[in-house]
Design a protein around this motif. Structure first.
Motif, short mmCIF file in Angstrom:
data_model
loop_
_atom_site.label_atom_id
_atom_site.label_comp_id
_atom_site.label_asym_id
_atom_site.label_seq_id
_atom_site.Cartn_x
_atom_site.Cartn_y
_atom_site.Cartn_z
N VAL A 97 -2.28 50.33 30.31
CA VAL A 97 -2.68 51.69 29.99
C VAL A 97 -3.58 51.60 28.77
O VAL A 97 -3.24 50.95 27.78
N ILE A 98 -4.75 52.20 28.87
CA ILE A 98 -5.74 52.14 27.80
C ILE A 98 -5.93 53.53 27.23
O ILE A 98 -6.18 54.49 27.97
N ILE A 99 -5.81 53.63 25.91
CA ILE A 99 -5.99 54.92 25.24
C ILE A 99 -7.07 54.76 24.17
O ILE A 99 -6.94 53.95 23.25
N HIS A 100 -8.15 55.52 24.33
CA HIS A 100 -9.26 55.52 23.38
C HIS A 100 -9.06 56.69 22.42
O HIS A 100 -8.84 57.82 22.85
N PHE A 101 -9.17 56.42 21.13
CA PHE A 101 -9.00 57.44 20.11
C PHE A 101 -10.30 57.66 19.36
O PHE A 101 -11.05 56.71 19.11
N SER A 102 -10.54 58.89 18.95
CA SER A 102 -11.56 59.25 17.97
C SER A 102 -10.83 60.03 16.89
O SER A 102 -10.41 61.17 17.11
N LEU A 103 -10.65 59.39 15.74
CA LEU A 103 -9.85 59.97 14.65
C LEU A 103 -10.78 60.39 13.52
O LEU A 103 -11.53 59.57 12.99
N TYR A 104 -10.74 61.68 13.17
CA TYR A 104 -11.60 62.22 12.13
C TYR A 104 -10.85 62.28 10.81
O TYR A 104 -9.64 62.56 10.78
N ALA A 105 -11.57 62.08 9.72
CA ALA A 105 -10.99 62.16 8.38
C ALA A 105 -10.87 63.62 7.96
O ALA A 105 -11.77 64.41 8.19
N ASP A 106 -9.73 63.96 7.35
CA ASP A 106 -9.57 65.30 6.76
C ASP A 106 -10.20 65.33 5.37
O ASP A 106 -10.80 66.31 4.97
#
Length: 170
Positions: free
Chosen positions: A71-80
């Motif tokens: 299972v592959i999960i791609h994340f795009s995490l933005y800085a607060d």
């Protein structure tokens, strides 16, 4: 081997099966006709035979297929805030909602493993990918949980399974 190659060229063992350009009349060459007749019978017997696989071997093969699933999960995490950082713990799992069985994180790309940190850029997201052991076909919904001894772990609940087992989170 040559016989099989010749038979592949023929659509059947009837009248069309004699068109191998042997320069012999099919009616005048009774030995050749008998040869093709018996060859056709042998081929039909081979085609009708069923291939049997030992049940233990079949089970081992199916287990290996299960192992190869991911299972592959791609994340795009933005800085607060400027200077925000992220990391992933090896104690991150996909958990089948129905059975509560845990499937471990196998690999992380683009993010540090704890205790190291990765800085989240202030002008764009931190893109990273997590790869988990494959889920069984029976799993319809799963949770992604980072089980850690502090607050702030990744937690995504009730993710519906899709056919590709590739997911995008932002």
């Amino acid at each position: 081997m040559v016989i099989v190659a010749q038979l592949v060229r023929a659509s059947d063992c009837g009248s069309e099966g004699r068109g191998f350009e042997t320069h012999h009349s099919p009616k005048g060459d009774s030995e050749m006709n008998r040869f093709f007749y018996y060859l056709c019978i042998m081929i039909e017997e081979i085609v009708e035979q069923k291939i049997l696989i030992d049940p233990i071997l079949l089970e081992e093969i199916n287990e290996k297929i299960e192992e190869e699933k991911q299972v592959i999960i791609h994340f795009s995490l933005y800085a607060d805030l400027a200077g925000d950082m992220a990391r992933i713990w090896k104690s991150t799992y996909l958990i089948d909602v129905e059975t509560q069985i845990k499937y471990p994180l196998l690999w992380a790309e683009g993010i540090s493993y704890a205790p190291q940190w990765t800085q989240i850029p202030s002008t764009r997201p931190l893109d990273f990918t997590l790869i988990f052991k494959g889920l069984p076909k029976s799993c319809k919904t799963f949770d992604l949980l980072e089980i850690i001894p502090e607050d702030g772990g990744f937690e995504i609940r009730n993710v519906r399974r899709n056919n590709s087992d590739v997911y995008y989170v932002s």
